[in-house]
Design a protein around this motif. Structure first.
Motif, mmCIF file in Angstrom:
data_model
loop_
_atom_site.group_PDB
_atom_site.id
_atom_site.type_symbol
_atom_site.label_atom_id
_atom_site.label_comp_id
_atom_site.label_asym_id
_atom_site.label_seq_id
_atom_site.Cartn_x
_atom_site.Cartn_y
_atom_site.Cartn_z
ATOM 1 N N SER A 213 6.119 0.771 -3.230
ATOM 2 C CA SER A 213 4.943 1.614 -3.040
ATOM 3 C C SER A 213 5.156 2.378 -1.750
ATOM 4 C CB SER A 213 3.695 0.735 -2.958
ATOM 5 O OG SER A 213 2.829 1.240 -1.978
ATOM 6 N N SER A 214 4.827 3.666 -1.772
ATOM 7 C CA SER A 214 5.087 4.476 -0.575
ATOM 8 C C SER A 214 4.174 4.053 0.573
ATOM 9 C CB SER A 214 4.909 5.959 -0.897
ATOM 10 O OG SER A 214 3.735 6.129 -1.635
ATOM 11 N N PHE A 215 3.076 3.312 0.262
ATOM 12 C CA PHE A 215 2.173 2.867 1.333
ATOM 13 C C PHE A 215 2.653 1.558 1.961
ATOM 14 C CE2 PHE A 215 -0.658 5.314 -1.477
ATOM 15 C CZ PHE A 215 -1.016 6.292 -0.573
ATOM 16 N N THR A 216 3.030 0.596 1.106
ATOM 17 C CA THR A 216 3.295 -0.742 1.648
ATOM 18 C C THR A 216 4.773 -1.102 1.659
ATOM 19 O OG1 THR A 216 2.915 -1.598 -0.557
ATOM 20 C CG2 THR A 216 1.067 -1.706 0.963
#
Length: 599
Positions: A213-216
């Motif tokens: 995930s690009s966030f986490t």
């Protein structure tokens, strides 16, 4: 707490795995009544939708009669065996799906073998019983014979069976008695798939797949075997080689429906996703912080084929793609290695060439197609099988090949396979079709599909799986026809193509940009020939009668990526860019080709 059952759905390509998962999700009311979800919900990337096959396995969970069922949809192609082996580690039982007409096929055998070796309980679903000429009872017998042959134990051979049609949304214990829902199937799962029994001991979870995930960042997915996992817990990460790294779980998720649900704690036996662990790989163990114990890591089948990946250095490089340098390609291949277990990448003596090893042409072409869509430009060399030396004897991979085709053309197919050093092992007729089985070197399969489809007017269905290494089988004849190579760079002119049509078949359309050294067609003879199709008609003011006949041009042959890879010869590359697939000679000018003649 609701009981949890983890099941993997395994089957040959096209026997209806993903369709069945769709129907189970609808039956368990994962979606509101008014939601239009479309078909094949889990095949969610473009490549899977276009090809109609599953490439990466997916998790989804449903609740039925207070039991949470985690369903894992697996790929059916043997080329994606690495994917299947990993995810079966998370299951307690498997649903073996078999087509009521075709019966168990080569790839069914491949995935079933893995499941039986892992000691999973099989439940059999005989699908598509509404097909004409199908024989559900015989298929049931064949599944039993197959399991017996694969060394299943008695409790595995005592498998429950349901019959039905996933597409028409019914399953039943008796195929003649049609019901109106999938309940008999789900009841079978609840009754026969064993619930997970947690062993005593501290925390243990094997990481069997990963997500990004690009966030986490990277997310580890696996099934908690024993102990507990909580949000914020300190853990040890035991690497494949036994080294231990301390880490901490930031967030925990379980699978709920199509999505994920954030939780504080995970129960043993449930499949979960962990966020916040650094530097893990598939096959590592998440273990207790104080006294970590490693779990048996995942063994993956060896690759059988290699291709050379190199930067695009044709005269048209950089016109379509964003990523064209060797650094881009190197970084992209490293990223792929993290999640694609059956892949290997070796550096070569040149900084812009990489040897990529995989399970077959399909396995590697899916990677190339994905890269191409992300904006990469690259060139690929001819696929080569991996030859091993065993006890001083050179050995090559042998595959088990099944061809299903109309009876009247079966002779032609047998002849083609024999020329390529294939041996027939059995032949049986099913209605008007013949099913022939062969043992054939992997080298002989490269390029066979094209020839077979031509010879059988597109009716042959071919599937194969890797069997073992055997001593080399001798020379296999290569492509019979040479290439037509462009002499000039420019636009293809209809007038020139028309005048050269008796020389062979063309791969380029009039008006297309071509460059010197590009393979623009297939010669009608065995050697390569350079031709000039950028030449226009001489315009003079003297006209002879009948000289202005209209040019009638045969449509160009357009290759798919696999066809192009199987078509090229040793001295050719496939140039892949986001918008084009071109064939070219490695050495573009005729002088260079003569100087560096590849024997």
């Amino acid at each position: 707490m609701a009981a949890t059952k983890n099941i993997a759905i395994i089957a040959h390509v096209d026997h209806g795995k993903t369709t069945l998962v769709d129907k189970i999700m609808h039956h368990c009311q994962l979606f509101r009544e008014n939601t239009n979800t479309g078909d094949l919900i889990l095949d969610n990337n473009d490549l899977e939708r276009e090809r109609g096959i599953t490439i990466t396995s997916k998790n989804v969970s449903v609740v039925y009669k207070d039991t949470k069922i985690n369903i894992i949809d697996t790929p059916g192609h043997a080329d994606f065996g690495g994917e299947v082996e990993r995810v079966l580690n998370m299951a307690d039982g498997v649903l073996l799906l078999v087509d009521a007409f075709e019966g168990p096929m080569p790839q069914t055998r491949f995935v079933l073998q893995k499941a039986i070796d892992l000691g999973l309980k099989p439940c059999v679903v005989i699908n598509k019983v509404d097909k004409e000429n199908c024989t559900p009872e015989e298929v049931h017998e064949k599944v039993f014979d197959l399991m017996f042959e694969l060394g299943a134990e008695e409790w595995q051979l005592d498998f429950p069976t349901v019959y039905g049609s996933a597409k028409n949304n019914w399953m039943s214990t008796d195929w003649k008695n049609q019901t109106d829902s999938l309940e008999p199937l789900l009841d079978m799962v609840i009754e026969h798939v064993p619930s997970f029994e947690a062993k005593e001991g501290n925390t243990q979870m094997l990481i069997t797949s990963l997500d990004f995930s690009s966030f986490t960042g990277r997310i580890a997915i696996g099934r908690l075997q024993r102990g507990t996992l909580k949000e914020g817990q300190q853990i040890s990460l035991v690497k494949r080689d036994g080294t231990i790294v301390k880490s901490k779980i930031k967030e925990l998720y379980t699978f709920e429906g199509m999505g994920r649900l954030k939780v504080k704690e995970v129960v043993t036996g449930d499949i979960c996703a962990l966020v916040g662990i650094e530097g893990f790989e598939i096959g590592d163990t998440v273990a207790d912080i104080d006294n970590p114990e490693q779990m048996k890591t995942i063994a993956i089948d060896e690759p059988t084929m290699s291709m050379l990946f190199t930067i695009n250095d044709s005269p048209f490089f950089g016109k379509d793609g964003k990523f064209v340098t060797s650094r881009h390609i190197n970084e992209r291949l490293k990223r792929e290695l993290e999640k694609n277990l059956a892949l290997r990448v070796n550096a070569t003596d040149s900084a812009d060439k990489f040897l990529v090893f995989g399970r077959g042409v399909l396995h590697l072409s899916v990677l190339i197609e994905t890269m191409r869509r992300e904006g990469y430009e690259l060139q690929i060399g001819q696929p080569q099988v991996i030859i091993k030396e065993i006890d001083g004897v050179k050995c090559e991979p042998i595959e088990h090949l099944t061809i299903d085709l109309p009876e009247e053309v079966s002779g032609k197919a047998v002849e083609m396979v024999s020329i390529r050093k294939g041996e027939m092992t059995s032949m049986e007729s099913k209605g008007t079709r013949m099913v022939c089985e062969f043992l054939i070197p992997s080298r002989g399969i490269i390029g066979l599909r094209n020839q077979l489809l031509t010879a059988t007017a597109g009716e042959a269905i071919m599937s194969h799986r890797f069997l073992e290494y055997q001593p080399m089988k001798g020379e296999i004849p290569q492509r019979q026809n040479g290439s037509l190579v462009s002499m000039e760079t420019g636009k293809a002119i209809p007038y020139s193509i028309d005048k050269l049509q008796d020389r062979g078949k063309f791969f380029v359309d009039p008006g297309e940009d071509i460059y010197e050294g590009q393979v623009i067609g297939e010669n009608s003879r065995g050697d390569d020939m350079t031709v000039n199709i950028t030449k226009t008609k001489k315009m003079s003011n003297v006209r002879s009668s009948g000289a202005d006949d209209k040019a009638k041009i045969v449509p160009a042959i357009k290759f798919s990526l696999e066809e192009a890879l199987e078509y090229i010869q040793k001295d050719e590359y496939v140039e892949v860019t986001p918008k084009h697939i071109r064939l070219r000679k490695i050495y573009l000018t005729e002088n260079d080709r003569k100087r560096n003649k590849i024997a």
